[in-house]
Design a protein around this motif. Structure first.
Motif, short mmCIF file in Angstrom:
data_model
loop_
_atom_site.label_atom_id
_atom_site.label_comp_id
_atom_site.label_asym_id
_atom_site.label_seq_id
_atom_site.Cartn_x
_atom_site.Cartn_y
_atom_site.Cartn_z
N ASP A 37 -8.01 0.55 -1.56
CA ASP A 37 -8.63 -0.27 -0.52
C ASP A 37 -7.71 -0.55 0.66
OD1 ASP A 37 -6.80 -1.98 -1.67
OD2 ASP A 37 -8.18 -3.65 -1.87
N CYS A 38 -6.74 0.34 0.91
CA CYS A 38 -5.80 0.05 1.99
C CYS A 38 -5.34 1.35 2.66
CB CYS A 38 -4.59 -0.71 1.44
SG CYS A 38 -3.68 0.20 0.15
N ARG A 39 -4.57 1.20 3.72
CA ARG A 39 -4.01 2.36 4.42
C ARG A 39 -2.51 2.15 4.57
NH1 ARG A 39 -7.96 5.54 5.97
NH2 ARG A 39 -6.77 6.83 7.40
N TYR A 40 -1.76 3.24 4.46
CA TYR A 40 -0.32 3.17 4.71
C TYR A 40 -0.01 4.08 5.89
CZ TYR A 40 0.11 7.59 2.18
OH TYR A 40 -0.02 8.90 1.78
N LEU A 96 0.94 8.23 11.69
CA LEU A 96 -0.26 8.68 11.00
C LEU A 96 -0.67 7.67 9.94
CD1 LEU A 96 0.74 12.43 10.50
CD2 LEU A 96 -0.62 11.45 12.33
N SER A 97 -1.97 7.51 9.78
CA SER A 97 -2.50 6.55 8.81
C SER A 97 -3.20 7.31 7.69
CB SER A 97 -3.49 5.65 9.56
OG SER A 97 -4.30 4.97 8.67
N PHE A 98 -2.91 6.94 6.44
CA PHE A 98 -3.51 7.61 5.28
C PHE A 98 -4.12 6.58 4.34
CE2 PHE A 98 0.04 10.26 6.65
CZ PHE A 98 -0.56 11.50 6.73
N PRO A 99 -5.21 6.95 3.64
CA PRO A 99 -5.74 6.03 2.63
C PRO A 99 -4.74 5.91 1.48
CG PRO A 99 -6.96 8.11 2.63
CD PRO A 99 -5.97 8.18 3.75
N ARG A 102 -3.21 0.10 -3.94
CA ARG A 102 -2.33 -1.02 -4.27
C ARG A 102 -2.86 -1.70 -5.52
NH1 ARG A 102 -3.83 -4.82 0.94
NH2 ARG A 102 -6.07 -4.72 0.68
N HIS A 103 -1.97 -2.43 -6.17
CA HIS A 103 -2.36 -3.16 -7.38
C HIS A 103 -2.59 -4.63 -7.05
CE1 HIS A 103 -2.05 -0.15 -10.48
NE2 HIS A 103 -0.90 0.27 -9.98
N HIS A 104 -3.46 -5.24 -7.82
CA HIS A 104 -3.69 -6.67 -7.71
C HIS A 104 -2.93 -7.34 -8.85
CE1 HIS A 104 -7.52 -6.45 -5.07
NE2 HIS A 104 -6.81 -5.35 -4.93
N CYS A 105 -2.22 -8.41 -8.54
CA CYS A 105 -1.40 -9.11 -9.52
C CYS A 105 -1.78 -10.59 -9.54
CB CYS A 105 0.08 -9.00 -9.15
SG CYS A 105 0.63 -7.30 -8.88
N MET A 106 -1.50 -11.23 -10.67
CA MET A 106 -1.89 -12.62 -10.83
C MET A 106 -0.86 -13.37 -11.66
SD MET A 106 -5.51 -13.78 -12.42
CE MET A 106 -5.00 -13.66 -14.12
N CYS A 161 0.84 -1.19 0.00
CA CYS A 161 0.00 0.00 0.00
C CYS A 161 0.88 1.25 0.00
CB CYS A 161 -0.88 -0.02 1.24
SG CYS A 161 -2.16 1.24 1.20
N VAL A 162 0.64 2.14 -0.96
CA VAL A 162 1.41 3.39 -1.06
C VAL A 162 0.44 4.52 -1.40
CG1 VAL A 162 3.57 2.26 -1.80
CG2 VAL A 162 1.92 2.99 -3.52
N PRO A 163 0.90 5.79 -1.32
CA PRO A 163 0.02 6.89 -1.74
C PRO A 163 -0.45 6.66 -3.18
CG PRO A 163 1.99 7.76 -0.68
CD PRO A 163 2.19 6.28 -0.83
N CYS A 164 -1.73 6.88 -3.44
CA CYS A 164 -2.30 6.59 -4.76
C CYS A 164 -1.53 7.29 -5.88
CB CYS A 164 -3.77 6.97 -4.79
SG CYS A 164 -4.76 5.91 -3.70
N SER A 165 -1.09 8.52 -5.62
CA SER A 165 -0.38 9.29 -6.66
C SER A 165 0.94 8.63 -7.04
CB SER A 165 -0.13 10.71 -6.17
OG SER A 165 0.62 10.67 -4.97
N LEU A 166 1.50 7.81 -6.16
CA LEU A 166 2.78 7.15 -6.45
C LEU A 166 2.59 5.74 -6.98
CD1 LEU A 166 4.82 8.10 -3.24
CD2 LEU A 166 4.80 9.25 -5.45
N ASN A 167 1.36 5.25 -7.00
CA ASN A 167 1.12 3.85 -7.32
C ASN A 167 1.02 3.56 -8.82
OD1 ASN A 167 0.81 1.21 -6.26
ND2 ASN A 167 -1.37 1.30 -6.67
#
Length: 86
Positions: free
Chosen positions: A44-47, A56-59, A62-66, A18-24
């Protein structure tokens, strides 16, 4: 001749850290895995960030991989490493 080897196909799923959305956007999946989410991924996660004595917790996102894997298995009535018949 009867088939001796009846391998099973497995789908292995995992999620990236889980990372900041802008960095994902550019977060890769581990080697051998295929990304099944787009853009910034799933929010769907917090970092957590540690700032001096506070955590501090932030929304985050993350990516789903298969990846597809094959599990070797003998057909019914066969056994052992070489799937020998009875």
């Amino acid at each position: 001749q009867m088939k001796k080897q009846c391998d099973q196909k497995l789908l292995i799923r995992m999620k990236t850290e889980c990372v900041p959305c802008s960095l994902n956007l550019k977060t890769p999946c581990p080697a051998g895995y295929t990304k099944i989410t787009n853009g910034t991924g799933i929010p769907d996660c917090r970092y957590y960030l540690e700032i001096k004595t506070h955590v501090l917790s932030f929304p985050g996102c993350r990516h789903h991989c298969m990846k597809e894997s094959v599990q070797p298995e003998c057909c019914q009535g066969h056994w052992g490493p070489d799937c020998m018949g009875k």
